[in-house]
Scaffold this motif. Structure first.
Motif, short mmCIF file in Angstrom:
data_model
loop_
_atom_site.label_atom_id
_atom_site.label_comp_id
_atom_site.label_asym_id
_atom_site.label_seq_id
_atom_site.Cartn_x
_atom_site.Cartn_y
_atom_site.Cartn_z
N THR A 10 0.84 -1.20 0.00
CA THR A 10 0.00 0.00 0.00
C THR A 10 0.87 1.24 0.00
N SER A 11 0.32 2.34 -0.53
CA SER A 11 1.12 3.56 -0.46
C SER A 11 1.03 4.20 0.92
N GLU A 35 -12.11 6.15 -5.10
CA GLU A 35 -10.65 6.11 -5.00
C GLU A 35 -10.07 5.97 -6.41
N GLY A 37 -6.88 5.10 -8.28
CA GLY A 37 -5.61 4.45 -7.97
C GLY A 37 -5.80 3.50 -6.80
N THR A 43 -6.04 0.17 0.85
CA THR A 43 -6.77 1.35 1.33
C THR A 43 -8.27 1.16 1.09
N ASP A 65 -8.69 1.81 -11.39
CA ASP A 65 -7.24 1.62 -11.58
C ASP A 65 -6.99 1.03 -12.97
N TYR A 101 -2.05 -7.28 -7.77
CA TYR A 101 -2.33 -6.06 -8.54
C TYR A 101 -3.22 -6.43 -9.74
N ASN A 123 -8.34 3.79 -17.58
CA ASN A 123 -7.49 4.96 -17.41
C ASN A 123 -8.36 6.15 -16.98
N SER A 124 -7.97 6.78 -15.88
CA SER A 124 -8.80 7.89 -15.35
C SER A 124 -9.00 8.99 -16.37
N ASP A 142 -5.22 9.24 -5.99
CA ASP A 142 -3.91 8.59 -5.79
C ASP A 142 -3.62 7.71 -7.01
C1 LIG Z 1 0.22 4.89 -5.57
S1 LIG Z 1 -0.74 3.64 -6.31
C2 LIG Z 1 -2.26 3.69 -5.42
C3 LIG Z 1 -2.13 3.21 -4.02
C4 LIG Z 1 -3.43 3.00 -3.28
N1 LIG Z 1 -4.28 4.17 -3.33
C5 LIG Z 1 -3.11 2.65 -1.86
O1 LIG Z 1 -3.49 3.43 -0.97
O2 LIG Z 1 -2.49 1.62 -1.61
C6 LIG Z 1 -1.17 4.36 -7.83
C7 LIG Z 1 -2.10 3.52 -8.68
O3 LIG Z 1 -2.62 4.35 -9.70
C8 LIG Z 1 -2.78 3.58 -10.85
N2 LIG Z 1 -2.78 4.50 -12.01
C9 LIG Z 1 -1.74 5.17 -12.56
N3 LIG Z 1 -2.15 5.92 -13.60
C10 LIG Z 1 -3.49 5.73 -13.70
C11 LIG Z 1 -4.50 6.23 -14.59
N4 LIG Z 1 -4.20 7.09 -15.56
N5 LIG Z 1 -5.76 5.80 -14.42
C12 LIG Z 1 -6.08 4.91 -13.42
N6 LIG Z 1 -5.18 4.43 -12.55
C13 LIG Z 1 -3.91 4.83 -12.68
C14 LIG Z 1 -1.62 2.59 -10.85
O4 LIG Z 1 -1.95 1.45 -11.58
C15 LIG Z 1 -1.42 2.33 -9.35
O5 LIG Z 1 -2.05 1.14 -8.97
#
Ligand SMILES: C[S@@+](CC[C@H](N)C(=O)[O-])C[C@H]1O[C@@H](n2cnc3c(N)ncnc32)[C@H](O)[C@@H]1O
Length: 209
Positions: A10-11, A35, A37, A43, A65, A101, A123-124, A142
């Motif tokens: 987790t972050s 959420e 990410g 989380t 995600d 993941y 993709n967001s 995130d």
């Molecule tokens: C820092 S991690 C998230 C950690 C998580 N929120 C936690 O608390 O453990 C970032 C996540 O964002 C996702 N991500 C990166 N770019 C993205 C995008 N454009 N759209 C959706 N998800 C994305 C990645 O796949 C990754 O799993």
């Protein structure tokens, strides 16, 4: 408020950060939380456990995600999905037979909340345009950490703030991802949105004045 790790990555790995985050949710008591990410879903699980305590079954968690390498943006920072602890590798490879993941593994971690959750792989930059933001009252941002993605995510979540909700952004001041801070500062200035920096520059909370 305890933040549990569920044998995954987790972050919010530092105890005080996870607890700080959950306290913010407990204060705001959101009913519909998004959420952006999700990563391994740690989380997400903590959020669902907390919202269940607050609202019983009357809450919704939406998690978005890529659940994959970002092929459109090779510069994007994706957290290392491999464990340094060999027992965790064995556990997921031979016992769970899952990639932690992955959408399937996160669904499994959240299965006790199956009626309250909605998990989206995408993709967001694209998917957020299709989500109805009018009912969402809390966003934990995130996801992608590059400037363009954070700026786009914030613009697409603007309605949440205008309606009185909160957008809490992680990794506000990361030396290796300066685009996060730049995007948040510009967004709050351009839209006249209140920005509160918290937890030793870790989080930026965006709300209406
Ligand atoms: C820092 S991690 C998230 C950690 C998580 N929120 C936690 O608390 O453990 C970032 C996540 O964002 C996702 N991500 C990166 N770019 C993205 C995008 N454009 N759209 C959706 N998800 C994305 C990645 O796949 C990754 O799993």
């Amino acid at each position: 408020m305890k933040y549990k790790k569920y044998f995954r990555k987790t972050s919010l790995k530092q105890k005080r950060v996870g607890e700080f985050f959950l306290k913010e949710i407990a204060i705001k008591r959101p009913k519909i939380l998004l959420e952006i990410g999700v990563f391994h879903g740690v989380t997400a699980r903590n959020i669902c456990e907390l919202l269940k305590k607050i609202h019983g079954n009357d809450f919704k968690y939406i998690g978005l995600d890529l659940f994959a390498e970002n092929i459109e943006n090779k510069d994007e920072i994706i957290p290392n999905t491999k464990f340094s602890n060999p027992f965790k590798n064995i556990y997921f490879k031979y016992i769970k037979r899952q990639d932690p993941y992955s959408l399937e593994a996160v669904k499994d971690l959240l299965k006790k909340f199956e009626n309250n959750i909605s998990l989206i792989k995408g993709n967001s930059n694209i998917v957020l345009k299709k989500i109805d933001m009018s009912k969402i009252d809390f966003v934990f941002l995130d996801g992608g950490h590059d400037y363009q993605t954070v700026k786009s995510d914030l613009n697409l979540c603007r309605e949440v703030i205008i309606n009185g909700g909160t957008v809490l952004c992680d990794d506000y001041d990361l030396s290796y991802a300066p685009g996060v801070k730049k995007a948040i500062d510009e967004f709050s200035y351009d839209n006249d949105i209140k920005r509160t920096i918290m937890c030793n520059n870790r989080f930026a909370k965006l709300e209406k004045h």
